[in-house]
Structure formats: C-alpha cells, structure tokens
Design a protein around this motif. Sequence first.
Motif: not given
Length: 245
Positions: A83-97, A143-150
């Motif tokens: 969902t959109a909330a999942g998208d936000i969590a992914i990018v927010y987590g990636y920024m923190q990472l 999403r795949q980009d962010f998850i693969a990079r994380s």
Amino acid sequence: GVSAETTAREMATNAPEVVEARAKAQTKVTEAVEAVKQRFENNKPLGVTEATSMRGQFYTQSAAFQASMRAYTTIQEGGKNPTAAGDIAIVYGYMQLLDPGSHVLAGEQATAENAAGIPERIRNAYNRALLGTRLGEAGAPTRQDFIARSNALMRGQLDLHDQLAKVTRDIAKNRKGDPNEVAPDLVGPDLRKAIKSAPEPKTPEAAAPPSKPTIEAGRAELKRLMGLGMSQAGGLEAMKKAGWK
C-alpha cells in the motif's frame, strides 16, 4: 550466463548512495577498531571495571549499526505491505539506513536541512510518497530498487559490525576475559540469517488478459503491478509480454 538476480544484486551494491554510505561506515569502523586497540590492548588480565568500560564502548560504537538494524526492519515490514503506507515505510527506512543520524521524523517532509546526508532524488521520492505518489510512478525508484539496495547496504553494515565485534572479543580473550561479556551478540541468529540470505526482490509478472479485456481490466492490472513495486513503464511492458494489447 549471469542471472537477472545476480545483475540486480550487483546494480544495488554499486548504487552511488550505497557505495558512499558503505565508505562512511568503513571509516567509522576503522576508527572504532583503532580506539578499542589503543585503550584496551595489553597483556594484563581484564578486570571487572575495565570489562564494563569495554562493553560500554562497544555499545556506543555500535549505536549507528543498531539504528541501521531498526531501519532495515522497517523496510522489510514495509515490503510486506503493498500500500501507499508500505511505500512510505520503505523509503523512510532507507533514508534512516543511509544516514542513521538523520533528523527526519516519520511523516515529516524531508529537506536539505533535516536530511542533509540523503541524496536529493531519495528525499524527493519520500516527499512524493507522503503526498500519495506510489513508488515506481512519475520517475520514482521502484520498491524493488529500494529493497535490493537496502539488502546490499545491510549486508555490508553487518560485515563491518562483525569486524569490530571480533576485534573487541579477541582482545578480551587474550586478556583472559569473557569475549561475549564485552561484545554481546546484538543481531541474533534470525535477523543475521535474514540479512545474509535476503533474496533480491523478483520482478512481478503480469497476469494473462481475460478473453475479452476491457480498459478497466487493463487499468486494474497495471495498478496491481505498480502496487507490487513496478514502474508504470515496467508494468505496461510486462502486460505487453503477457498478451495485453
């Protein structure tokens, strides 16, 4: 031949922000290792007071890594939520990472001031996600980009943390102290296994079109694919391969 998964892993590992974050982490761990050696490396038996100090220093030096683990968990949870909330969590987590010291609060717009260590295109993707733009739309990374990079970034962070833990434990062991007392396992077997064996996210495939496809059915299928992390162009290409006109 080289598999698509291997290629995706190499691309994620060599992404500019991943390379930069890894270099910063390497510098910090190198400094941390030297600090432990200078302060604690000698031939005297390790006393209780010094062992306590050693443990405290290990926790302090591992603070950024622990923040990275929390960010990685946020990304993994977001990846399970299409969902959109999942998208936000992914990018927010990636920024923190990328920048464990980032001062962006959840739900707050990312700016050059509160997210100085985050590349502009990642900040933009996060800000657009807050406004409802799904990952993969309007040129945003998928999403795949962010998850693969994380995954790539976290594997590197874990290796560096393990280096610091090994040096700390070896010094304690050589001084007749308890290695696991001064450098406890902060990761745990489950998370360690998840990081080490994290599969690269596979590109979703489009469903075959119905016998009498409608514009509405096509739009619904494209929306489904984008919800799984594909870009709009990627989704249309996948649908074309599956037989959609």
